[in-house]
Design a protein around this motif. Structure first.
Motif, PDB file in Angstrom:
ATOM      1  N   THR A   8       0.854  -1.278  -0.067  1.00 54.07           N
ATOM      2  CA  THR A   8       0.151   0.039  -0.032  1.00 54.07           C
ATOM      3  C   THR A   8       0.900   1.257  -0.102  1.00 54.07           C
ATOM      4  N   SER A   9       1.965   1.169   0.205  1.00 55.99           N
ATOM      5  CA  SER A   9       2.830   2.388   0.606  1.00 55.99           C
ATOM      6  C   SER A   9       3.237   3.090  -0.968  1.00 55.99           C
ATOM      7  N   PRO A  10       2.671   4.285  -1.062  1.00 55.21           N
ATOM      8  CA  PRO A  10       3.361   4.893  -2.406  1.00 55.21           C
ATOM      9  C   PRO A  10       4.676   5.005  -2.531  1.00 55.21           C
ATOM     10  N   TYR A  11       5.440   5.191  -1.471  1.00 53.93           N
ATOM     11  CA  TYR A  11       6.821   5.593  -1.511  1.00 53.93           C
ATOM     12  C   TYR A  11       7.580   4.044  -2.230  1.00 53.93           C
ATOM     13  N   VAL A  12       7.147   3.168  -1.869  1.00 48.96           N
ATOM     14  CA  VAL A  12       7.517   1.787  -2.285  1.00 48.96           C
ATOM     15  C   VAL A  12       6.876   1.467  -3.843  1.00 48.96           C
ATOM     16  N   ASP A  32       6.330  -5.343   7.237  1.00 47.05           N
ATOM     17  CA  ASP A  32       5.810  -4.339   7.797  1.00 47.05           C
ATOM     18  C   ASP A  32       6.714  -3.256   8.626  1.00 47.05           C
ATOM     19  N   PRO A  33       6.727  -2.135   8.463  1.00 50.31           N
ATOM     20  CA  PRO A  33       7.573  -1.436   9.097  1.00 50.31           C
ATOM     21  C   PRO A  33       7.282  -0.994  10.563  1.00 50.31           C
ATOM     22  N   TRP A  34       5.709  -1.231  10.571  1.00 52.17           N
ATOM     23  CA  TRP A  34       5.192  -0.546  11.739  1.00 52.17           C
ATOM     24  C   TRP A  34       5.358  -1.171  13.231  1.00 52.17           C
ATOM     25  N   THR A  35       5.546  -2.556  13.109  1.00 51.94           N
ATOM     26  CA  THR A  35       5.587  -3.297  14.458  1.00 51.94           C
ATOM     27  C   THR A  35       6.935  -3.026  15.235  1.00 51.94           C
ATOM     28  N   LEU A  46      15.909   4.312  10.242  1.00 52.25           N
ATOM     29  CA  LEU A  46      14.738   4.798  10.233  1.00 52.25           C
ATOM     30  C   LEU A  46      13.594   4.174  10.122  1.00 52.25           C
ATOM     31  N   SER A  47      13.515   2.791  10.157  1.00 50.53           N
ATOM     32  CA  SER A  47      12.563   2.095   9.811  1.00 50.53           C
ATOM     33  C   SER A  47      11.468   2.311   9.119  1.00 50.53           C
ATOM     34  N   LYS A  48      11.795   2.417   7.974  1.00 50.35           N
ATOM     35  CA  LYS A  48      11.013   3.004   6.871  1.00 50.35           C
ATOM     36  C   LYS A  48      11.007   2.064   5.623  1.00 50.35           C
ATOM     37  N   VAL A  49       9.938   1.925   4.696  1.00 51.58           N
ATOM     38  CA  VAL A  49      10.215   1.486   3.456  1.00 51.58           C
ATOM     39  C   VAL A  49       9.896   2.407   2.516  1.00 51.58           C
ATOM     40  N   PRO A  50      10.573   2.153   1.300  1.00 52.64           N
ATOM     41  CA  PRO A  50      11.120   1.227   0.756  1.00 52.64           C
ATOM     42  C   PRO A  50      12.684   1.063   1.248  1.00 52.64           C
ATOM     43  N   VAL A  51      13.050  -0.262   1.294  1.00 49.72           N
ATOM     44  CA  VAL A  51      14.456  -0.485   1.434  1.00 49.72           C
ATOM     45  C   VAL A  51      14.846  -1.423   0.470  1.00 49.72           C
ATOM     46  N   PHE A  61      18.082   3.283   1.390  1.00 50.10           N
ATOM     47  CA  PHE A  61      16.859   3.781   1.877  1.00 50.10           C
ATOM     48  C   PHE A  61      16.449   5.174   1.581  1.00 50.10           C
ATOM     49  N   GLU A  62      15.299   5.436   1.867  1.00 54.97           N
ATOM     50  CA  GLU A  62      14.517   6.639   1.261  1.00 54.97           C
ATOM     51  C   GLU A  62      14.453   6.664  -0.366  1.00 54.97           C
ATOM     52  N   SER A  63      12.921   6.757  -0.488  1.00 57.83           N
ATOM     53  CA  SER A  63      12.471   6.290  -1.809  1.00 57.83           C
ATOM     54  C   SER A  63      13.289   7.332  -2.979  1.00 57.83           C
ATOM     55  N   PRO A  64      13.619   8.377  -2.628  1.00 50.72           N
ATOM     56  CA  PRO A  64      14.297   9.268  -4.008  1.00 50.72           C
ATOM     57  C   PRO A  64      15.564   8.634  -4.232  1.00 50.72           C
ATOM     58  N   LEU A  65      16.300   8.041  -3.104  1.00 51.62           N
ATOM     59  CA  LEU A  65      17.783   7.351  -3.318  1.00 51.62           C
ATOM     60  C   LEU A  65      17.428   5.918  -4.027  1.00 51.62           C
ATOM     61  N   GLY A  96       5.811  15.531  -6.949  1.00 51.30           N
ATOM     62  CA  GLY A  96       4.874  14.411  -6.517  1.00 51.30           C
ATOM     63  C   GLY A  96       5.151  13.940  -5.053  1.00 51.30           C
ATOM     64  N   GLN A  97       6.668  13.874  -4.876  1.00 49.71           N
ATOM     65  CA  GLN A  97       6.846  13.463  -3.382  1.00 49.71           C
ATOM     66  C   GLN A  97       6.130  14.236  -2.250  1.00 49.71           C
ATOM     67  N   GLY A  98       5.965  15.294  -2.657  1.00 45.65           N
ATOM     68  CA  GLY A  98       5.493  16.393  -1.698  1.00 45.65           C
ATOM     69  C   GLY A  98       4.103  16.047  -1.415  1.00 45.65           C
ATOM     70  N   GLY A 103      -0.246  13.601   1.721  1.00 46.88           N
ATOM     71  CA  GLY A 103      -1.349  12.736   1.579  1.00 46.88           C
ATOM     72  C   GLY A 103      -1.149  11.810   2.877  1.00 46.88           C
ATOM     73  N   ILE A 104      -0.047  11.419   3.079  1.00 48.81           N
ATOM     74  CA  ILE A 104       0.274  10.441   4.186  1.00 48.81           C
ATOM     75  C   ILE A 104      -0.050  11.228   5.386  1.00 48.81           C
ATOM     76  N   ALA A 105       0.485  12.412   5.545  1.00 46.94           N
ATOM     77  CA  ALA A 105       0.366  13.206   6.817  1.00 46.94           C
ATOM     78  C   ALA A 105      -1.291  13.355   7.241  1.00 46.94           C
TER      79      ALA A 105
HETATM   80  N1  LIG Z   1      10.729   9.820   3.193  1.00 53.27           N
HETATM   81  C1  LIG Z   1      10.661   8.469   3.040  1.00 53.27           C
HETATM   82  C2  LIG Z   1       9.283   8.077   3.560  1.00 53.27           C
HETATM   83  C3  LIG Z   1       8.901   6.613   3.633  1.00 53.27           C
HETATM   84  C4  LIG Z   1       7.875   6.194   4.544  1.00 53.27           C
HETATM   85  O1  LIG Z   1       7.356   7.130   5.384  1.00 53.27           O
HETATM   86  N2  LIG Z   1       7.376   5.063   4.720  1.00 53.27           N
HETATM   87  C5  LIG Z   1       6.259   4.448   5.317  1.00 53.27           C
HETATM   88  C6  LIG Z   1       5.541   3.630   4.702  1.00 53.27           C
HETATM   89  S1  LIG Z   1       4.015   4.544   3.460  1.00 53.27           S
HETATM   90  C7  LIG Z   1       6.958   3.796   6.455  1.00 53.27           C
HETATM   91  O2  LIG Z   1       7.628   3.068   6.388  1.00 53.27           O
HETATM   92  N3  LIG Z   1       6.456   4.138   7.706  1.00 53.27           N
HETATM   93  C8  LIG Z   1       6.959   3.400   8.863  1.00 53.27           C
HETATM   94  C9  LIG Z   1       7.107   4.717  10.082  1.00 53.27           C
HETATM   95  O3  LIG Z   1       6.975   5.786   9.905  1.00 53.27           O
HETATM   96  O4  LIG Z   1       7.284   4.072  11.190  1.00 53.27           O
HETATM   97  C10 LIG Z   1      10.728   7.891   1.676  1.00 53.27           C
HETATM   98  O5  LIG Z   1      10.491   8.757   0.596  1.00 53.27           O
HETATM   99  O6  LIG Z   1      11.018   6.756   1.517  1.00 53.27           O
END
Ligand SMILES: N[C@@H](CCC(=O)N[C@@H](CS)C(=O)NCC(=O)O)C(=O)O
Length: 207
Positions: A8-12, A32-35, A46-51, A61-65, A96-98, A103-105
């Motif tokens: 569901t992640s738009p970044y992924v 799942d990055p949330w657990t 940073l525990s965020k996807v994508p990786v 990590f970080e989708s632009p990279l 687009g990233q903005g 949208g996420i916020a």
């Molecule tokens: N700035 C990051 C944002 C990535 C992001 O926030 N991913 C969400 C999934 S939509 C995530 O992993 N969130 C987990 C968290 O914030 O703990 C990027 O562009 O990759």
């Protein structure tokens, strides 16, 4: 290579669309990055996807990279090479990233208990999205299949993902204000890379 992320992640999704377009051999791992004890933490502090796993114990990590790496790693970049086109592509990707960030916020705010939600925070995020769409509409050329010249590229991927994420999580009538953007999105959304990476539960509006 392996791409860790959620469906569901738009970044992924930005990375998934690019991988699909390039027909790259990248294994997708749903994580799942949330657990609390998410395995993502071991790959991205940073525990965020994508990786993106690019080697033994080596991660981007970080989708632009992640997208930048995938775009260049095979020498078949989807970014214009001329300086003006290169920077215009970065510009669209930032817009687009903005839109995705806003949208996420916004969606997180809607998920808080009703008595803790801040309507002004939601409105602020919505206004960001409205202004960004207005600017995209002002910038996009009439009847253009792609955002930059006559070539599909990363600008189209990131903006396409951003607009479909808006339709998914903040459905509202932006189309009457942005007919050129709507026309362009129809073509982008019909590409197999977009159709095959739609987030579960998302029904694209019949625009
Ligand atoms: N700035 C990051 C944002 C990535 C992001 O926030 N991913 C969400 C999934 S939509 C995530 O992993 N969130 C987990 C968290 O914030 O703990 C990027 O562009 O990759």
């Amino acid at each position: 290579m392996k791409l860790y992320g959620s469906l569901t992640s738009p970044y992924v999704r930005k990375a998934r669309v690019l991988i699909h377009e390039k027909n790259m051999a990248v294994e997708f791992v749903n994580e799942d990055p949330w657990t609390e004890d998410s395995p993502v933490i071991g790959r991205n502090p940073l525990s965020k996807v994508p990786v993106l796993e690019i080697g033994v114990d080596s991660y981007m990590f970080e989708s632009p990279l992640v997208v930048h790496y995938l775009d260049h790693v095979d020498g078949k970049s989807f970014t214009p090479r001329d300086p003006a086109g290169y920077w215009q592509s970065q510009w669209w990707q930032s817009l687009g990233q903005g839109i995705i960030d806003a949208g996420i916020a916004r969606v997180f705010e809607t998920r808080r208990p009703l008595d803790k939600q801040m309507p002004e925070k939601m409105q602020r995020e919505e206004q960001r999205i409205h202004r960004a769409i207005d600017l995209a509409e002002k910038t996009i050329k009439e009847n253009s299949e792609f955002l930059l010249g006559n070539r599909y590229g990363l600008a189209d991927i990131v903006m396409g993902v951003a607009m479909q994420y808006t339709d998914f999580r903040y459905p509202h009538d932006w189309r009457s204000r942005a007919p050129k953007l709507n026309q362009w999105l129809k073509g982008i959304a019909a590409r197999p890379s977009f159709v095959d990476t739609q987030p579960p539960g998302f029904e694209p509006p019949a625009a």
